[in-house]
Design a protein around this motif. Sequence first.
Motif, PDB file in Angstrom:
ATOM      1  N   ASP A  53      42.584  38.036  33.022  1.00  0.00           N
ATOM      2  CA  ASP A  53      43.698  37.169  33.391  1.00  0.00           C
ATOM      3  C   ASP A  53      44.754  37.307  32.311  1.00  0.00           C
ATOM      4  O   ASP A  53      44.589  36.824  31.199  1.00  0.00           O
ATOM      5  CB  ASP A  53      43.253  35.699  33.465  1.00  0.00           C
ATOM      6  CG  ASP A  53      42.643  35.348  34.807  1.00  0.00           C
ATOM      7  OD1 ASP A  53      42.808  36.132  35.760  1.00  0.00           O
ATOM      8  OD2 ASP A  53      42.002  34.295  34.892  1.00  0.00           O
ATOM      9  N   GLY A  91      37.063  28.857  40.162  1.00  0.00           N
ATOM     10  CA  GLY A  91      36.526  27.522  39.955  1.00  0.00           C
ATOM     11  C   GLY A  91      37.610  26.543  40.379  1.00  0.00           C
ATOM     12  O   GLY A  91      38.782  26.746  40.056  1.00  0.00           O
ATOM     13  N   GLU A 110      32.350  26.180  41.682  1.00  0.00           N
ATOM     14  CA  GLU A 110      32.661  27.596  41.574  1.00  0.00           C
ATOM     15  C   GLU A 110      32.832  28.215  42.959  1.00  0.00           C
ATOM     16  O   GLU A 110      31.967  28.108  43.816  1.00  0.00           O
ATOM     17  CB  GLU A 110      31.545  28.322  40.802  1.00  0.00           C
ATOM     18  CG  GLU A 110      31.773  29.807  40.588  1.00  0.00           C
ATOM     19  CD  GLU A 110      32.950  30.150  39.654  1.00  0.00           C
ATOM     20  OE1 GLU A 110      33.546  29.236  39.061  1.00  0.00           O
ATOM     21  OE2 GLU A 110      33.277  31.340  39.544  1.00  0.00           O
ATOM     22  N   LYS A 111      33.978  28.830  43.168  1.00  0.00           N
ATOM     23  CA  LYS A 111      34.275  29.629  44.357  1.00  0.00           C
ATOM     24  C   LYS A 111      33.932  28.938  45.684  1.00  0.00           C
ATOM     25  O   LYS A 111      33.192  29.472  46.510  1.00  0.00           O
ATOM     26  CB  LYS A 111      33.578  30.987  44.241  1.00  0.00           C
ATOM     27  CG  LYS A 111      33.961  31.715  42.953  1.00  0.00           C
ATOM     28  CD  LYS A 111      33.798  33.200  43.013  1.00  0.00           C
ATOM     29  CE  LYS A 111      34.517  33.877  41.855  1.00  0.00           C
ATOM     30  NZ  LYS A 111      33.862  33.873  40.579  1.00  0.00           N
ATOM     31  N   VAL A 123      41.029  27.121  38.444  1.00  0.00           N
ATOM     32  CA  VAL A 123      40.928  27.413  37.013  1.00  0.00           C
ATOM     33  C   VAL A 123      41.364  28.855  36.753  1.00  0.00           C
ATOM     34  O   VAL A 123      40.877  29.795  37.392  1.00  0.00           O
ATOM     35  CB  VAL A 123      39.472  27.206  36.525  1.00  0.00           C
ATOM     36  CG1 VAL A 123      39.335  27.592  35.055  1.00  0.00           C
ATOM     37  CG2 VAL A 123      39.033  25.759  36.743  1.00  0.00           C
ATOM     38  N   THR A 151      31.436  27.449  35.092  1.00  0.00           N
ATOM     39  CA  THR A 151      31.845  26.301  35.909  1.00  0.00           C
ATOM     40  C   THR A 151      30.716  25.290  36.060  1.00  0.00           C
ATOM     41  O   THR A 151      30.930  24.076  35.958  1.00  0.00           O
ATOM     42  CB  THR A 151      32.302  26.807  37.296  1.00  0.00           C
ATOM     43  OG1 THR A 151      33.463  27.612  37.110  1.00  0.00           O
ATOM     44  CG2 THR A 151      32.619  25.672  38.249  1.00  0.00           C
TER      45      THR A 151
END
Length: 201
Positions: A53, A91, A110-111, A123, A151
């Motif tokens: 990221d 997340g 999460e996801k 997130v 997460t």
Amino acid sequence: HKDELLALVRSVQPDDMVCAYVRQNRMLGLGHAVLCAEPLVGNEPFAVLLADDLMVGNTPIMQQMVQQFAHWRSSILAVQDVPREHTQRYGVVSGSVVNDGVVDVTGIVEKPAPDVAPSTLAVAGRYILTPGIFQELERIPRGVGGEIQLTDGIAQLLRHEKVFAYRYEGVRYDCGSKLGFLQATVDLGVQHPEVGHEFAQ
Ligand code: G1P
């Protein structure tokens, strides 16, 4: 005598910075990777930066988060609003709004699929975490994808500590995807002081 280039390379690492590395020998996920760093981090708050990221802001995103941490003295998660159809990539947090930029987190998953996602606040790959996260990561079972999820550790941490989500000011490029990598290359390429003009042509 490529002295200029040498100076540039050296300038990346301040003189008083020590770099240490830990290898994650098993593919057990992000939470496990963070746990591998426990012997280096010890009993202190610490930052996690997911390198795929790429985050760009006038004030660096982590600097913004450190300012938030100085105020709240609790874990801080960088978040951004995403289209609901994208929740399954992240997340996702839920909570109550404290002010414009900050949410008091009450849940994180999460996801999640779009139809069950608790919000569209996702997130991004920047965290400031308190060391309490390590005990949680040691205990949690494997989660989504058979991995020990950061997460899930944060979800457990929430039972004992405050966690805040912070809407950072800046742009995130998901360089873990081909499209995001290309977008980052084009956006930053045209802004580049040395080659930007020619690249834009
Ligand atoms: C990881 C985290 C996820 C977070 C994302 C940000 O997922 O598990 O919670 O939203 O990074 O990029 P990954 O991208 O590794 O699948």
